[in-house]
Design a protein around this motif. Structure first.
Motif, PDB file in Angstrom:
ATOM      1  N   VAL A  61       0.853  -1.182   0.000  1.00 18.46           N
ATOM      2  CA  VAL A  61       0.000   0.000   0.000  1.00 18.46           C
ATOM      3  C   VAL A  61       0.894   1.239   0.000  1.00 18.46           C
ATOM      4  O   VAL A  61       2.036   1.189   0.444  1.00 18.46           O
ATOM      5  CB  VAL A  61      -0.967   0.044   1.211  1.00 18.46           C
ATOM      6  N   LYS A  62       0.382   2.339  -0.506  1.00 24.86           N
ATOM      7  CA  LYS A  62       1.131   3.592  -0.544  1.00 24.86           C
ATOM      8  C   LYS A  62       0.739   4.426   0.672  1.00 24.86           C
ATOM      9  O   LYS A  62      -0.438   4.756   0.850  1.00 24.86           O
ATOM     10  CB  LYS A  62       0.806   4.352  -1.832  1.00 24.86           C
ATOM     11  N   VAL A  63       1.704   4.749   1.527  1.00 26.26           N
ATOM     12  CA  VAL A  63       1.464   5.548   2.726  1.00 26.26           C
ATOM     13  C   VAL A  63       2.115   6.911   2.523  1.00 26.26           C
ATOM     14  O   VAL A  63       3.281   6.995   2.131  1.00 26.26           O
ATOM     15  CB  VAL A  63       2.039   4.850   3.984  1.00 26.26           C
ATOM     16  N   VAL A 100      -3.437   6.439   3.290  1.00 26.48           N
ATOM     17  CA  VAL A 100      -3.101   5.115   2.773  1.00 26.48           C
ATOM     18  C   VAL A 100      -3.884   4.941   1.484  1.00 26.48           C
ATOM     19  O   VAL A 100      -5.116   5.012   1.485  1.00 26.48           O
ATOM     20  CB  VAL A 100      -3.444   3.995   3.779  1.00 26.48           C
ATOM     21  N   ASN A 101      -3.151   4.753   0.392  1.00 30.27           N
ATOM     22  CA  ASN A 101      -3.749   4.664  -0.943  1.00 30.27           C
ATOM     23  C   ASN A 101      -4.703   5.826  -1.210  1.00 30.27           C
ATOM     24  O   ASN A 101      -5.785   5.658  -1.767  1.00 30.27           O
ATOM     25  CB  ASN A 101      -4.457   3.331  -1.149  1.00 30.27           C
TER      26      ASN A 101
END
Length: 129
Positions: A61-63, A100-101
């Motif tokens: 996931v992109k944080v 997050v995302n």
């Protein structure tokens, strides 16, 4: 009074029994499912295991920690050099948004630990419905 007393079963007060009136009359309907077993009760099935989350533990996931934002003209952007200060829309000490995302997960404070910049979470966002 009954001449032949019946054996007593100890009460279990671990959970509050909230009985609702039965619309058809008769005994009350109980919302409680965890009650003391009596000899007349059938054996209970063991509780089902909750669904495993193991399948998603390795999903990346992109944080992002968002310090703030600014709107500037393209001309000002093209004229930026090393040392240029861009004023953000937040003040020192205001919480940092943790996404997050792309969805807000929490807010926190910036921390510096052994030369690394991080965020201490101070507030978890309520899930959007």
């Amino acid at each position: 009074m009954d001449a032949n007393p019946q054996p007593m079963i100890p009460a279990d007060f671990d959970e509050i029994d909230t009985a609702l009136p039965n619309p058809q009359g008769g005994a009350a309907i109980s919302e409680t499912t965890d009650r003391a077993a009596t000899p007349a009760d059938p054996p209970a099935d063991p509780p089902a295991d909750p669904p495993s989350m193991a399948a998603v533990f390795d999903v990346p996931v992109k944080v992002q920690a968002i310090l703030g934002g600014a709107k500037i003209s393209i001309n000002d952007l093209l004229n930026t050099r090393a040392g240029t200060v861009i004023e953000l829309d937040r003040r020192v000490g205001e919480p940092v948004d943790v996404l997050v995302n792309g969805r807000l997960l929490a807010r926190g404070e910036l921390v510096l630990i052994d030369g690394a910049l991080g965020v201490t979470l101070t507030e978890i966002a309520k899930p959007a419905r």
